[in-house]
Design a protein around this motif. Structure first.
Motif, PDB file in Angstrom:
ATOM      1  N   SER A 200       0.809  -1.217   0.000  1.00 30.94           N
ATOM      2  CA  SER A 200       0.000   0.000   0.000  1.00 30.94           C
ATOM      3  C   SER A 200       0.846   1.272   0.000  1.00 30.94           C
ATOM      4  CB  SER A 200      -0.969  -0.002   1.187  1.00 30.94           C
ATOM      5  OG  SER A 200      -0.247   0.003   2.395  1.00 30.94           O
ATOM      6  N   LEU A 201       1.986   1.240   0.664  1.00 31.81           N
ATOM      7  CA  LEU A 201       2.810   2.445   0.771  1.00 31.81           C
ATOM      8  C   LEU A 201       3.680   2.721  -0.451  1.00 31.81           C
ATOM      9  CD1 LEU A 201       4.059   2.316   4.463  1.00 31.81           C
ATOM     10  CD2 LEU A 201       2.442   3.924   3.450  1.00 31.81           C
ATOM     11  N   ILE A 202       4.138   1.689  -1.111  1.00 35.22           N
ATOM     12  CA  ILE A 202       5.130   1.871  -2.170  1.00 35.22           C
ATOM     13  C   ILE A 202       4.591   2.723  -3.315  1.00 35.22           C
ATOM     14  CG2 ILE A 202       4.751  -0.167  -3.620  1.00 35.22           C
ATOM     15  CD1 ILE A 202       7.908  -0.492  -3.303  1.00 35.22           C
ATOM     16  N   LYS A 203       3.309   2.622  -3.556  1.00 34.78           N
ATOM     17  CA  LYS A 203       2.705   3.431  -4.627  1.00 34.78           C
ATOM     18  C   LYS A 203       2.720   4.923  -4.279  1.00 34.78           C
ATOM     19  CE  LYS A 203       1.748  -0.243  -6.901  1.00 34.78           C
ATOM     20  NZ  LYS A 203       2.827  -0.754  -7.686  1.00 34.78           N
ATOM     21  N   GLN A 204       2.802   5.238  -2.994  1.00 34.20           N
ATOM     22  CA  GLN A 204       2.807   6.635  -2.557  1.00 34.20           C
ATOM     23  C   GLN A 204       4.215   7.201  -2.383  1.00 34.20           C
ATOM     24  OE1 GLN A 204       0.431   6.850   1.028  1.00 34.20           O
ATOM     25  NE2 GLN A 204      -0.868   5.214   0.269  1.00 34.20           N
ATOM     26  N   MET A 205       5.217   6.339  -2.485  1.00 33.60           N
ATOM     27  CA  MET A 205       6.592   6.774  -2.238  1.00 33.60           C
ATOM     28  C   MET A 205       7.165   7.527  -3.423  1.00 33.60           C
ATOM     29  SD  MET A 205       8.415   3.500  -0.469  1.00 33.60           S
ATOM     30  CE  MET A 205       7.801   2.770   1.026  1.00 33.60           C
ATOM     31  N   ASN A 206       7.948   8.551  -3.112  1.00 32.81           N
ATOM     32  CA  ASN A 206       8.715   9.207  -4.164  1.00 32.81           C
ATOM     33  C   ASN A 206      10.028   8.448  -4.349  1.00 32.81           C
ATOM     34  OD1 ASN A 206      10.654  10.111  -2.251  1.00 32.81           O
ATOM     35  ND2 ASN A 206       9.472  11.974  -1.865  1.00 32.81           N
ATOM     36  N   THR A 207      10.825   8.865  -5.311  1.00 32.40           N
ATOM     37  CA  THR A 207      12.057   8.144  -5.633  1.00 32.40           C
ATOM     38  C   THR A 207      12.978   8.031  -4.429  1.00 32.40           C
ATOM     39  OG1 THR A 207      11.913   8.891  -7.915  1.00 32.40           O
ATOM     40  CG2 THR A 207      14.057   8.116  -7.178  1.00 32.40           C
ATOM     41  N   ARG A 208      13.136   9.100  -3.680  1.00 36.11           N
ATOM     42  CA  ARG A 208      14.022   9.092  -2.507  1.00 36.11           C
ATOM     43  C   ARG A 208      13.526   8.098  -1.453  1.00 36.11           C
ATOM     44  NH1 ARG A 208      16.637  13.321  -1.923  1.00 36.11           N
ATOM     45  NH2 ARG A 208      18.293  13.391  -0.493  1.00 36.11           N
ATOM     46  N   ASP A 209      12.212   8.050  -1.245  1.00 35.81           N
ATOM     47  CA  ASP A 209      11.648   7.100  -0.284  1.00 35.81           C
ATOM     48  C   ASP A 209      11.905   5.655  -0.718  1.00 35.81           C
ATOM     49  OD1 ASP A 209      10.628   9.211   1.221  1.00 35.81           O
ATOM     50  OD2 ASP A 209       8.656   9.110   0.266  1.00 35.81           O
ATOM     51  N   VAL A 210      11.735   5.377  -2.019  1.00 34.41           N
ATOM     52  CA  VAL A 210      11.966   4.027  -2.538  1.00 34.41           C
ATOM     53  C   VAL A 210      13.437   3.650  -2.341  1.00 34.41           C
ATOM     54  CG1 VAL A 210      11.979   2.570  -4.604  1.00 34.41           C
ATOM     55  CG2 VAL A 210      10.041   4.074  -4.162  1.00 34.41           C
ATOM     56  N   VAL A 211      14.347   4.585  -2.649  1.00 31.85           N
ATOM     57  CA  VAL A 211      15.780   4.340  -2.461  1.00 31.85           C
ATOM     58  C   VAL A 211      16.073   4.019  -0.995  1.00 31.85           C
ATOM     59  CG1 VAL A 211      18.050   5.465  -2.450  1.00 31.85           C
ATOM     60  CG2 VAL A 211      16.569   5.662  -4.453  1.00 31.85           C
ATOM     61  N   ASN A 212      15.542   4.813  -0.089  1.00 28.93           N
ATOM     62  CA  ASN A 212      15.770   4.580   1.343  1.00 28.93           C
ATOM     63  C   ASN A 212      15.175   3.249   1.793  1.00 28.93           C
ATOM     64  OD1 ASN A 212      17.145   6.993   1.644  1.00 28.93           O
ATOM     65  ND2 ASN A 212      15.330   8.120   2.270  1.00 28.93           N
ATOM     66  N   PHE A 213      13.991   2.938   1.313  1.00 22.53           N
ATOM     67  CA  PHE A 213      13.330   1.692   1.688  1.00 22.53           C
ATOM     68  C   PHE A 213      14.106   0.485   1.174  1.00 22.53           C
ATOM     69  CE2 PHE A 213      10.004  -1.563   1.540  1.00 22.53           C
ATOM     70  CZ  PHE A 213       9.477  -1.426   2.820  1.00 22.53           C
ATOM     71  N   LEU A 214      14.515   0.541  -0.098  1.00 22.81           N
ATOM     72  CA  LEU A 214      15.313  -0.535  -0.688  1.00 22.81           C
ATOM     73  C   LEU A 214      16.616  -0.726   0.077  1.00 22.81           C
ATOM     74  CD1 LEU A 214      15.308  -0.200  -4.575  1.00 22.81           C
ATOM     75  CD2 LEU A 214      14.902  -2.257  -3.258  1.00 22.81           C
ATOM     76  N   THR A 215      17.291   0.379   0.352  1.00 20.74           N
ATOM     77  CA  THR A 215      18.563   0.318   1.068  1.00 20.74           C
ATOM     78  C   THR A 215      18.368  -0.316   2.439  1.00 20.74           C
ATOM     79  OG1 THR A 215      19.351   2.271  -0.108  1.00 20.74           O
ATOM     80  CG2 THR A 215      20.501   1.695   1.929  1.00 20.74           C
ATOM     81  N   GLY A 216      17.337   0.102   3.133  1.00 20.81           N
ATOM     82  CA  GLY A 216      17.060  -0.460   4.455  1.00 20.81           C
ATOM     83  C   GLY A 216      16.752  -1.943   4.398  1.00 20.81           C
ATOM     84  N   CYS A 217      15.880  -2.342   3.494  1.00 23.20           N
ATOM     85  CA  CYS A 217      15.515  -3.759   3.375  1.00 23.20           C
ATOM     86  C   CYS A 217      16.711  -4.615   2.993  1.00 23.20           C
ATOM     87  CB  CYS A 217      14.394  -3.946   2.350  1.00 23.20           C
ATOM     88  SG  CYS A 217      12.789  -3.351   2.903  1.00 23.20           S
ATOM     89  N   SER A 218      17.596  -4.087   2.160  1.00 19.11           N
ATOM     90  CA  SER A 218      18.754  -4.880   1.732  1.00 19.11           C
ATOM     91  C   SER A 218      19.746  -5.098   2.869  1.00 19.11           C
ATOM     92  CB  SER A 218      19.458  -4.224   0.542  1.00 19.11           C
ATOM     93  OG  SER A 218      20.160  -3.063   0.926  1.00 19.11           O
ATOM     94  N   LYS A 219      19.673  -4.270   3.901  1.00 22.22           N
ATOM     95  CA  LYS A 219      20.586  -4.403   5.041  1.00 22.22           C
ATOM     96  C   LYS A 219      20.054  -5.331   6.131  1.00 22.22           C
ATOM     97  CE  LYS A 219      22.735   0.085   4.433  1.00 22.22           C
ATOM     98  NZ  LYS A 219      22.933   1.428   5.004  1.00 22.22           N
ATOM     99  N   VAL A 220      18.775  -5.707   6.039  1.00 30.04           N
ATOM    100  CA  VAL A 220      18.149  -6.536   7.072  1.00 30.04           C
ATOM    101  C   VAL A 220      18.124  -7.986   6.576  1.00 30.04           C
ATOM    102  CG1 VAL A 220      16.091  -6.903   8.478  1.00 30.04           C
ATOM    103  CG2 VAL A 220      16.755  -4.580   7.837  1.00 30.04           C
ATOM    104  N   LYS A 221      19.045  -8.776   7.092  1.00 29.23           N
ATOM    105  CA  LYS A 221      19.235 -10.155   6.599  1.00 29.23           C
ATOM    106  C   LYS A 221      17.972 -11.008   6.697  1.00 29.23           C
ATOM    107  CE  LYS A 221      23.890 -10.327   6.084  1.00 29.23           C
ATOM    108  NZ  LYS A 221      24.371 -10.074   4.775  1.00 29.23           N
ATOM    109  N   ILE A 222      17.171 -10.830   7.742  1.00 29.11           N
ATOM    110  CA  ILE A 222      15.984 -11.682   7.878  1.00 29.11           C
ATOM    111  C   ILE A 222      14.942 -11.399   6.796  1.00 29.11           C
ATOM    112  CG2 ILE A 222      16.259 -12.143  10.341  1.00 29.11           C
ATOM    113  CD1 ILE A 222      14.047 -10.074  10.866  1.00 29.11           C
ATOM    114  N   LEU A 223      15.057 -10.259   6.127  1.00 32.75           N
ATOM    115  CA  LEU A 223      14.134  -9.943   5.034  1.00 32.75           C
ATOM    116  C   LEU A 223      14.598 -10.515   3.695  1.00 32.75           C
ATOM    117  CD1 LEU A 223      13.241  -6.219   5.793  1.00 32.75           C
ATOM    118  CD2 LEU A 223      11.930  -8.268   6.358  1.00 32.75           C
ATOM    119  N   HIS A 224      15.842 -10.968   3.616  1.00 33.50           N
ATOM    120  CA  HIS A 224      16.390 -11.442   2.340  1.00 33.50           C
ATOM    121  C   HIS A 224      15.653 -12.654   1.783  1.00 33.50           C
ATOM    122  CE1 HIS A 224      20.570  -9.349   2.463  1.00 33.50           C
ATOM    123  NE2 HIS A 224      19.588  -8.517   2.716  1.00 33.50           N
TER     124      HIS A 224
END
Length: 164
Positions: free
Chosen positions: A8-32
């Motif tokens: 639901s949130l990703i459609k509302q994110m701007n480019t910077r938000d998507v970059v931050n979200f991607l970066t954060g998720c890629s650093k959290v091993k349990i999400l891999h």
């Protein structure tokens, strides 16, 4: 839970938000290993790939290369390689190093001469402006590319950057 929120949130994110979200998720091993989450993020990352700037392309290469379940996704990596070929001349030294490091983890692309020749050229041009970690990432990445391991100009430039 994160998948539902992401959907639901990703459609509302701007480019910077998507970059931050991607970066954060890629650093959290349990999400891999969360296939659903990465399927959503992959779709979002590829949706606007033609309009992405060089920094966004490099960010996606760096983030997605950390997630092993994405390493065999040919369409993802071929799309990011094509975007990199379009953007490599505008990349900052850090973005070039991030792409070299990221793509060197993807077996599908280790023999892609067009991609690696572009990254080689960009690295030679930018390596004197790279910090020591970025130079180390390039040395590590290019050492995996068989047809470049004896490229004197590339290795001379990296050696010069490491010495400065």
């Amino acid at each position: 839970c994160l998948q539902r929120a992401t959907r639901s949130l990703i459609k509302q994110m701007n480019t910077r938000d998507v970059v931050n979200f991607l970066t954060g998720c890629s650093k959290v091993k349990i999400l891999h290993n969360d296939r659903g989450l990465w399927r959503l993020l992959e779709a979002e990352a590829l949706r606007d790939v033609k309009e992405m700037g060089s920094r966004e392309v490099a960010n996606r290469v760096s983030c997605f290369s950390k997630v092993s379940l994405l390493s065999a996704k040919r369409d993802l990596w071929e799309t990011l390689a094509a975007a990199t070929l379009s953007a490599h001349k505008r990349m900052s030294p850090g973005d070039v190093a991030g792409c070299v490091n990221g793509f060197s983890k993807i077996r599908l692309l280790l023999g892609d001469r067009n991609l690696w020749d572009a990254l080689k050229t960009a690295t030679i041009s930018a390596c004197l402006e790279m910090n020591p970690q970025e130079v180390a990432n390039c040395v590590n990445g290019f050492s995996k590319i068989e047809f470049l391991v004896n490229h004197h100009r590339l290795w001379g430039a990296l050696e010069g950057a490491a010495a400065s």
